[in-house]
Structures are given as C-alpha cells and as structure tokens.
Design a protein around this motif. Structure first.
Motif, short mmCIF file in Angstrom:
data_model
loop_
_atom_site.label_atom_id
_atom_site.label_comp_id
_atom_site.label_asym_id
_atom_site.label_seq_id
_atom_site.Cartn_x
_atom_site.Cartn_y
_atom_site.Cartn_z
N ILE A 1 3.50 9.82 2.84
CA ILE A 1 3.32 8.79 3.86
C ILE A 1 4.69 8.24 4.25
CG2 ILE A 1 2.12 6.68 4.50
CD1 ILE A 1 0.24 8.94 3.63
N ALA A 2 4.98 8.21 5.54
CA ALA A 2 6.24 7.68 6.05
C ALA A 2 6.04 6.23 6.51
CB ALA A 2 6.75 8.53 7.21
N PHE A 3 6.96 5.35 6.07
CA PHE A 3 6.97 3.96 6.54
C PHE A 3 7.92 3.88 7.72
CE2 PHE A 3 8.02 -0.47 6.75
CZ PHE A 3 6.89 -1.13 6.31
N LEU A 4 7.43 3.45 8.88
CA LEU A 4 8.20 3.48 10.12
C LEU A 4 8.37 2.07 10.68
CD1 LEU A 4 6.48 6.57 11.81
CD2 LEU A 4 8.58 6.54 10.44
N ASN B 1 0.83 -1.21 0.00
CA ASN B 1 0.00 0.00 0.00
C ASN B 1 0.86 1.25 0.00
OD1 ASN B 1 -2.18 -1.72 0.13
ND2 ASN B 1 -2.75 -1.21 2.23
N HIS B 2 1.90 1.25 0.84
CA HIS B 2 2.77 2.42 0.95
C HIS B 2 3.45 2.73 -0.38
CE1 HIS B 2 6.73 4.34 1.96
NE2 HIS B 2 5.91 5.15 2.57
N ALA B 3 3.89 1.70 -1.08
CA ALA B 3 4.56 1.92 -2.37
C ALA B 3 3.61 2.60 -3.35
CB ALA B 3 5.05 0.59 -2.93
N LEU B 4 2.36 2.15 -3.41
CA LEU B 4 1.38 2.76 -4.31
C LEU B 4 1.07 4.19 -3.90
CD1 LEU B 4 -0.75 2.68 -6.58
CD2 LEU B 4 -2.33 1.66 -4.93
#
Length: 398
Positions: free
Chosen positions: A124-127, A113-116
């Motif tokens: 959007i930050a992936f943590l 989801n984050h990649a899209l």
C-alpha cells in the motif's frame, strides 16, 4: 418417512457454502458425508452474483488484513487451486488497487491503518495530495489531506465466476447439492450421535445431520438461527450498483473511495459505482428495486466533483443486491455457538463476503474437521463476542 442422514449439512450454496464444501472435499483426511442445500440453484439473486466483487487489504483489523492477504494469493492461483481435470477457472482478476481518500480530520486514521497494513506485508502506497495529483491527474484533490493506494494485491474480479469455481470443484469431488429451502430446523438431542439436527425442506423431506453450517446469507441466516434459539443481529440491507460510460478518458482509475463513502471503479469500457445510502434510507429490505434517484441525487454529484470528467456521462445498467449486514459491528460472525453444539455460523459479512470466501471457507472446514482453526485464527469473529460486547471495529476514513 426416514430422514436422510449426513455428517455435515451446509445451508447456502453460494460462495461461502461452496467454499466450505470445496475445502472439506479437498481435505484428504475428511471421509464424512456432506450435503449443500441451496434454495435458488439459478443463483440469480445471490450476493455472489450481484456484488461489485472486489478485494482489498486496506482494513484496520489485523484479522481482516490477514484474510485478504490469503485471499489475493488464492485468487491469483485459482486456475491451479480449483482446476477440474484440464479445466482451469478464470475470474478476470484486475489488480487495479483501492484508493482511499482522507480529509484532514481522518488523516491520522489513514496513517495508522497504513502502518499496520504495510507491517503485515500489504503493498500500500501512502500518497500526499501532490503525489495523488501527479499519479491520477484526472482527480480533484481539493479538501484531501492524503490517500492510500494498493499498488498490488487489491482490485476486482468476477465474483460469480469465483462462486461457480468453488461449486464446480466441490461437485467434482463428490459433494451433492440439493435445490430446496430449509423451512424448519430443530435439535434432535445430543444423545443421538450423527443426528443432532433435523431439517425440513420446502418439498416436505427431512434431513438429519450431526453438524450444521449456517451459510444462508442475507435472506436466510438469521431466520435459520432463530429456529435453533440463536439471535443474530444480521439483517438484509439493499445495495445498488449503477454503471455509466464517460466521454473523457480516466486512465488508470483504481477503485476510488471518496471521503463521502461513494465508490467508483472501471468495468469493461465504462464504470460502476455505488454507496451505502443514508441511514434513514437503509431499512431492512428484501426487494431488488433500483432507486434511480439515488444515483441522481447522491452519487453523481459526488463523482462529478471528485472526478470532473464524470460531469459528462451516459448512465447504463443498474441493479440491486443485498448484504448480510451485521448490525453489531459490520464484521463476519463465524464458528460455533456454545448453546447449540454442532452448529457453525458463517454469516454477517456486511459486504466483505466474496473477498473473504477463500480464507473463511478454509477456516470453517477446519472447524468441521478438527474442532479448531489450524491456519488462520478467526476467533476474533466468534459469535460469543456479541454477548460479551466485544465488537471488532474497523477504523475507517469514510
């Protein structure tokens, strides 16, 4: 008695109906007549007034993401876009972000989801767990594999204020609103140009129109559609919101969504929270009764585990509202119905309505004006997908 005739009648004058009316009225090429029919002009019981009123880009479907990317720009510029004379509406937008937490088994979904989302321009930050603990030191990250946090472009706002801003702008541009409920809708026959539908109101009056927009929400959209021979898998489902005050500071709290589905966000000096109930406690409902045991048994234990500061709280006000829940795939049902020319659907938002109102209102207005979407293509949410068994499924981490 001769029926009053309009080019377009919009049934439902809350945020969706008012957004459609507003976008039609703002279009300089539209010269038709529009009427908005709203059964409760006080708006006390409408979803727009009772919602937690938030916006996010963290979806897995590209169209939902695009809808919200447009929506946040609209909300940021609402003072200019919906100004009436020198009056500029304010909706108290707080871009505090959503924070989705994922357990190890759901981490791949979060990554996908984050990649899209980032590819489409969402901030959007992936943590990782250590980053979550450093940024949100009050958060218990036990059992958490990762989280995604909207640095900008996500947050919460005054949903009632947004609805009223659309309504006020539409009225200022000449769109009349009529208090009343549509008790019966019928086709008049395609041969009679401009009078494709005849609507009977609760006061006994009749109205004719060439185009009918069904934005009647949880309480009326499915019933209105049935009268025209259209079966919608949309039901009214109750959702409760509980507020509380916390003794300890929980600085920088976003709209936090636990893997259980329970959410919490700041509200004034306190917090509000909620969750979808278990399936066995989620029948079709039209009542506004607050079930306080739901907070005690389901919400508070989750919140206190995830945020230890929430072990010591003081419960506050609580209320209930309703989603127009699309049981097919929990996404909106938009646009024309092939079997009923002139009918446009705008329903089934399943809790996403407020944040999607700017883009959807614009889109439905384009269908009225031009017979097609001209800016953002919303056809993935067409009614036809239900008969074709093509659900738009959100890949969630909760």
């Amino acid at each position: 008695m001769t029926a009053r005739n309009y080019d377009v009648v919009i049934v439902g004058g809350a945020v969706m109906g008012s957004s459609i009316a507003c976008h039609l009225a703002m279009d300089p090429d539209f010269a038709g007549s529009v009427l908005v029919v709203e059964k409760d002009p006080s708006y006390r019981a409408c979803a727009s007034a009772l919602s937690a009123a938030s916006i996010r880009q963290q979806f897995s479907d590209p169209t939902n993401i695009a809808i919200s990317l447009y929506g946040i720009d609209f909300l940021r510029e609402i003072g200019t876009r919906l100004a009436v004379g020198d009056e500029r509406p304010a909706i108290d937008l707080h871009e505090g972000g959503y924070l989705f937490l994922a357990t190890p088994d759901k981490r791949p979904i979060l990554e996908e989801n984050h990649a899209l989302q980032t590819r489409m321009g969402a901030d959007i930050a992936f943590l990782e767990p250590r980053e979550l603990a450093a940024r949100f030191p009050w958060l218990n990250v036990e059992g958490i594999a990762a989280g995604c946090w909207g640095r900008t472009g996500e947050g919460w706002f005054d949903g009632y204020g947004l609805m009223q801003a659309f309504r006020k702008k539409a009225r200022a541009l000449g769109v009349p609103y009529e208090a009343g409920e549509v008790t019966m809708a019928a086709r008049e026959g395609a041969a009679r140009e401009g009078e494709a539908f005849r609507l009977t109101l609760s006061n006994g009056e009749t109205i004719s129109c060439g185009m009918l927009v069904n934005a009647a929400g949880a309480s009326g959209a499915a019933r209105l559609a049935r009268q025209l021979g259209v079966a919608l898998p949309v039901e009214s489902r109750k959702r409760m919101i509980f507020t509380f005050a916390c003794r300890e500071a929980v600085a920088g709290c976003p709209l936090l969504i636990d893997p259980s589905g329970t959410y919490v966000r700041p509200e004034g000096t306190g917090f509000l929270c909620g969750s979808a109930p278990p399936e066995e406690r989620d029948p079709e409902s039209g009542d506004f009764d607050v079930e306080h045991d739901f907070f005690d048994e389901y919400l508070w234990p989750v919140l206190a585990t995830r945020v230890p500061a929430f072990e010591a709280i003081k419960p506050g006000q609580a209320w209930a509202g309703h989603y127009d829940m699309n049981l097919f795939d929990h996404n909106a049902v938009l646009g024309p119905v092939e079997a009923v020319p002139g009918l446009l659907l705008c329903t089934g938002f399943s809790g996403h309505g407020l944040q999607q109102a700017p883009a959807v209102g614009r889109g439905i207005a384009e269908l009225v004006m031009h017979g097609r979407y001209r800016t953002l293509d919303l056809t993935p949410f067409a009614f036809a997908r239900i008969a074709q068994n093509r659900p738009v499924l959100e890949k969630n981490v909760v």
